[in-house]
Design a protein around this motif. Structure first.
Motif, PDB file in Angstrom:
ATOM      1  N   PRO A  17      71.195 126.013  -7.088  1.00  0.00           N
ATOM      2  CA  PRO A  17      71.758 126.278  -5.757  1.00  0.00           C
ATOM      3  C   PRO A  17      72.236 125.026  -5.021  1.00  0.00           C
ATOM      4  N   ASP A  18      71.474 123.932  -5.093  1.00  0.00           N
ATOM      5  CA  ASP A  18      71.894 122.703  -4.414  1.00  0.00           C
ATOM      6  C   ASP A  18      73.067 122.040  -5.121  1.00  0.00           C
ATOM      7  N   ILE A  19      73.068 122.066  -6.459  1.00  0.00           N
ATOM      8  CA  ILE A  19      74.193 121.509  -7.211  1.00  0.00           C
ATOM      9  C   ILE A  19      75.458 122.303  -6.921  1.00  0.00           C
ATOM     10  N   HIS A  20      75.338 123.615  -6.898  1.00  0.00           N
ATOM     11  CA  HIS A  20      76.487 124.478  -6.593  1.00  0.00           C
ATOM     12  C   HIS A  20      76.998 124.211  -5.186  1.00  0.00           C
ATOM     13  N   ASN A  21      76.096 124.074  -4.237  1.00  0.00           N
ATOM     14  CA  ASN A  21      76.492 123.831  -2.856  1.00  0.00           C
ATOM     15  C   ASN A  21      77.289 122.532  -2.734  1.00  0.00           C
ATOM     16  N   ALA A  22      76.817 121.467  -3.405  1.00  0.00           N
ATOM     17  CA  ALA A  22      77.532 120.188  -3.357  1.00  0.00           C
ATOM     18  C   ALA A  22      78.892 120.298  -4.028  1.00  0.00           C
ATOM     19  N   ALA A  23      78.961 121.027  -5.143  1.00  0.00           N
ATOM     20  CA  ALA A  23      80.232 121.189  -5.852  1.00  0.00           C
ATOM     21  C   ALA A  23      81.237 121.967  -5.003  1.00  0.00           C
ATOM     22  N   VAL A  24      80.780 123.015  -4.348  1.00  0.00           N
ATOM     23  CA  VAL A  24      81.667 123.827  -3.510  1.00  0.00           C
ATOM     24  C   VAL A  24      82.206 122.995  -2.345  1.00  0.00           C
ATOM     25  N   MET A  26      82.560 119.724  -2.260  1.00  0.00           N
ATOM     26  CA  MET A  26      83.502 118.755  -2.826  1.00  0.00           C
ATOM     27  C   MET A  26      84.850 119.412  -3.117  1.00  0.00           C
ATOM     28  N   LEU A  27      84.826 120.589  -3.730  1.00  0.00           N
ATOM     29  CA  LEU A  27      86.063 121.290  -4.066  1.00  0.00           C
ATOM     30  C   LEU A  27      86.842 121.658  -2.801  1.00  0.00           C
ATOM     31  N   ALA A  28      86.138 122.080  -1.764  1.00  0.00           N
ATOM     32  CA  ALA A  28      86.805 122.447  -0.507  1.00  0.00           C
ATOM     33  C   ALA A  28      87.534 121.242   0.087  1.00  0.00           C
ATOM     34  N   GLU A  29      86.908 120.081   0.033  1.00  0.00           N
ATOM     35  CA  GLU A  29      87.541 118.859   0.535  1.00  0.00           C
ATOM     36  C   GLU A  29      88.834 118.553  -0.211  1.00  0.00           C
ATOM     37  N   GLY A  31      90.788 120.816  -1.579  1.00  0.00           N
ATOM     38  CA  GLY A  31      91.723 121.924  -1.501  1.00  0.00           C
ATOM     39  C   GLY A  31      91.605 122.948  -2.605  1.00  0.00           C
ATOM     40  N   HIS A  32      90.458 122.971  -3.279  1.00  0.00           N
ATOM     41  CA  HIS A  32      90.243 123.933  -4.358  1.00  0.00           C
ATOM     42  C   HIS A  32      89.314 125.050  -3.891  1.00  0.00           C
ATOM     43  N   PRO A  33      89.504 126.262  -4.377  1.00  0.00           N
ATOM     44  CA  PRO A  33      88.573 127.353  -4.068  1.00  0.00           C
ATOM     45  C   PRO A  33      87.230 127.114  -4.753  1.00  0.00           C
ATOM     46  N   PRO A  34      86.177 127.747  -4.275  1.00  0.00           N
ATOM     47  CA  PRO A  34      84.848 127.532  -4.878  1.00  0.00           C
ATOM     48  C   PRO A  34      84.753 128.124  -6.270  1.00  0.00           C
ATOM     49  N   LEU A  35      83.894 127.524  -7.079  1.00  0.00           N
ATOM     50  CA  LEU A  35      83.510 128.102  -8.364  1.00  0.00           C
ATOM     51  C   LEU A  35      82.200 128.848  -8.168  1.00  0.00           C
ATOM     52  N   GLY A  36      82.001 129.903  -8.938  1.00  0.00           N
ATOM     53  CA  GLY A  36      80.790 130.695  -8.815  1.00  0.00           C
ATOM     54  C   GLY A  36      79.559 129.941  -9.286  1.00  0.00           C
ATOM     55  N   ILE A  37      78.408 130.359  -8.805  1.00  0.00           N
ATOM     56  CA  ILE A  37      77.173 129.666  -9.135  1.00  0.00           C
ATOM     57  C   ILE A  37      76.854 129.763 -10.628  1.00  0.00           C
ATOM     58  N   ALA A  38      77.192 130.884 -11.253  1.00  0.00           N
ATOM     59  CA  ALA A  38      76.943 131.020 -12.693  1.00  0.00           C
ATOM     60  C   ALA A  38      77.805 130.046 -13.486  1.00  0.00           C
ATOM     61  N   ARG A  39      79.029 129.809 -13.008  1.00  0.00           N
ATOM     62  CA  ARG A  39      79.914 128.861 -13.683  1.00  0.00           C
ATOM     63  C   ARG A  39      79.364 127.450 -13.590  1.00  0.00           C
ATOM     64  N   ILE A  40      78.935 127.052 -12.409  1.00  0.00           N
ATOM     65  CA  ILE A  40      78.363 125.724 -12.237  1.00  0.00           C
ATOM     66  C   ILE A  40      77.092 125.580 -13.080  1.00  0.00           C
ATOM     67  N   LEU A  72      86.352 112.668  -7.420  1.00  0.00           N
ATOM     68  CA  LEU A  72      85.591 113.912  -7.361  1.00  0.00           C
ATOM     69  C   LEU A  72      84.091 113.650  -7.523  1.00  0.00           C
ATOM     70  N   GLU A  73      83.744 112.733  -8.402  1.00  0.00           N
ATOM     71  CA  GLU A  73      82.328 112.425  -8.592  1.00  0.00           C
ATOM     72  C   GLU A  73      81.729 111.827  -7.325  1.00  0.00           C
ATOM     73  N   GLN A  74      82.461 110.939  -6.677  1.00  0.00           N
ATOM     74  CA  GLN A  74      81.963 110.341  -5.438  1.00  0.00           C
ATOM     75  C   GLN A  74      81.787 111.396  -4.354  1.00  0.00           C
ATOM     76  N   GLY A  75      82.736 112.328  -4.273  1.00  0.00           N
ATOM     77  CA  GLY A  75      82.617 113.388  -3.287  1.00  0.00           C
ATOM     78  C   GLY A  75      81.428 114.287  -3.566  1.00  0.00           C
ATOM     79  N   PHE A  76      81.252 114.655  -4.820  1.00  0.00           N
ATOM     80  CA  PHE A  76      80.105 115.485  -5.188  1.00  0.00           C
ATOM     81  C   PHE A  76      78.799 114.769  -4.852  1.00  0.00           C
ATOM     82  N   MET A  77      78.697 113.509  -5.252  1.00  0.00           N
ATOM     83  CA  MET A  77      77.446 112.770  -5.045  1.00  0.00           C
ATOM     84  C   MET A  77      77.157 112.567  -3.566  1.00  0.00           C
ATOM     85  N   ARG A  78      78.174 112.406  -2.749  1.00  0.00           N
ATOM     86  CA  ARG A  78      77.949 112.260  -1.310  1.00  0.00           C
ATOM     87  C   ARG A  78      77.265 113.498  -0.753  1.00  0.00           C
ATOM     88  N   HIS A  79      77.747 114.665  -1.148  1.00  0.00           N
ATOM     89  CA  HIS A  79      77.150 115.905  -0.661  1.00  0.00           C
ATOM     90  C   HIS A  79      75.776 116.150  -1.302  1.00  0.00           C
TER      91      HIS A  79
END
Length: 234
Positions: A17-24, A26-29, A31-40, A72-79
């Motif tokens: 859940p926390d990894i998915h939240n950070a990925a979502v 990052m993707l929003a920043e 301009g990408h739509p979210p990926l589902g939690i099962a995908r992450i 993208l990695e920096q954005g993910f890690m920040r969140h």
């Protein structure tokens, strides 16, 4: 002294859940739509750089673009650094199992591909920080699992002479094989393949069963203990 070394994500804790939240986020920043939690969840296991590469491939970006990957990695890690243990939780009976193993004289350690600092913060935030004598992360050495060096480093840092590795995935199985150590598979984690296709010495679906399994692996056999059989030159 025997060390029981654990993977973290998908073994001790459900961190999706926390990894998915950070990925979502990052993707929003970007301009990408979210990926589902099962995908992450299906992308977890080989560390953050591999996670980002798989996300990039999924959203149609080139994982070989080093500059873009870094952004993208920096954005993910920040969140993720900001909130690594808000939604994550230990799997059922993990805390009781760790306490029982420590009381039985085992030394406990963690070997994960998650960055060491974040791994330590998660363990501390979830009340498990004091359980482990050693924590080795994906950035603790110049290599990460399935290279056996991080696992050997965790055992050495724990001050143990023998060890058993407990994990949930193909990567963990490969790591134990490379390190020439017994592997116990937690079957409710993030594996991609059927249990029968993952080499293991024992498997379990609930942490209430773990201590009995470990003690069975270490039982005396023909006058010699299995502890001597799992001893390694570290």
């Amino acid at each position: 002294m025997t060390a029981i070394v654990f993977d973290l994500d998908g073994t001790l804790i459900d961190s999706v859940p926390d990894i998915h939240n950070a990925a979502v986020r990052m993707l929003a920043e970007e301009g990408h739509p979210p990926l589902g939690i099962a995908r992450i969840r299906s992308f977890i296991g080989n560390g953050v750089p591999a996670l980002i590469s798989k996300i990039m491939n999924d959203i149609g970006e080139n994982p070989e673009d080093a500059a873009r990957h870094a952004v993208l990695e920096q954005g993910f890690m920040r969140h993720y650094r900001a909130a690594p243990a808000v939604l994550s939780r230990p799997f059922d009976n993990v805390e009781n199992a760790l306490q029982a193993l420590a009381a039985a004289g085992f030394t406990l350690a963690v070997c994960t591909n998650k960055p060491e600092g974040i791994a330590r913060k998660i363990l501390q935030d979830l009340g498990m920080g004091s359980c482990f004598r050693a924590v080795i992360g994906g950035d603790s050495l110049s290599v990460r699992k399935p290279d056996p060096a991080p696992l050997h480093a965790a055992i050495a840092q724990a001050g143990a002479r023998t060890a058993i590795y407990v994990g949930d995935s193909e990567v963990d199985s490969e790591t134990a094989l490379a390190a020439n150590l017994p592997f116990v598979l937690f079957t409710q984690g993030y594996r991609k393949r059927p249990i029968a296709e993952i080499p293991h010495d024992a498997a379990f679906p609930d942490f209430s069963q773990l201590q009995a399994i470990l003690e069975t692996l270490l039982e005396p056999v023909s006058g010699h203990s299995k502890e001597s059989a799992v001893s390694r030159s570290l």
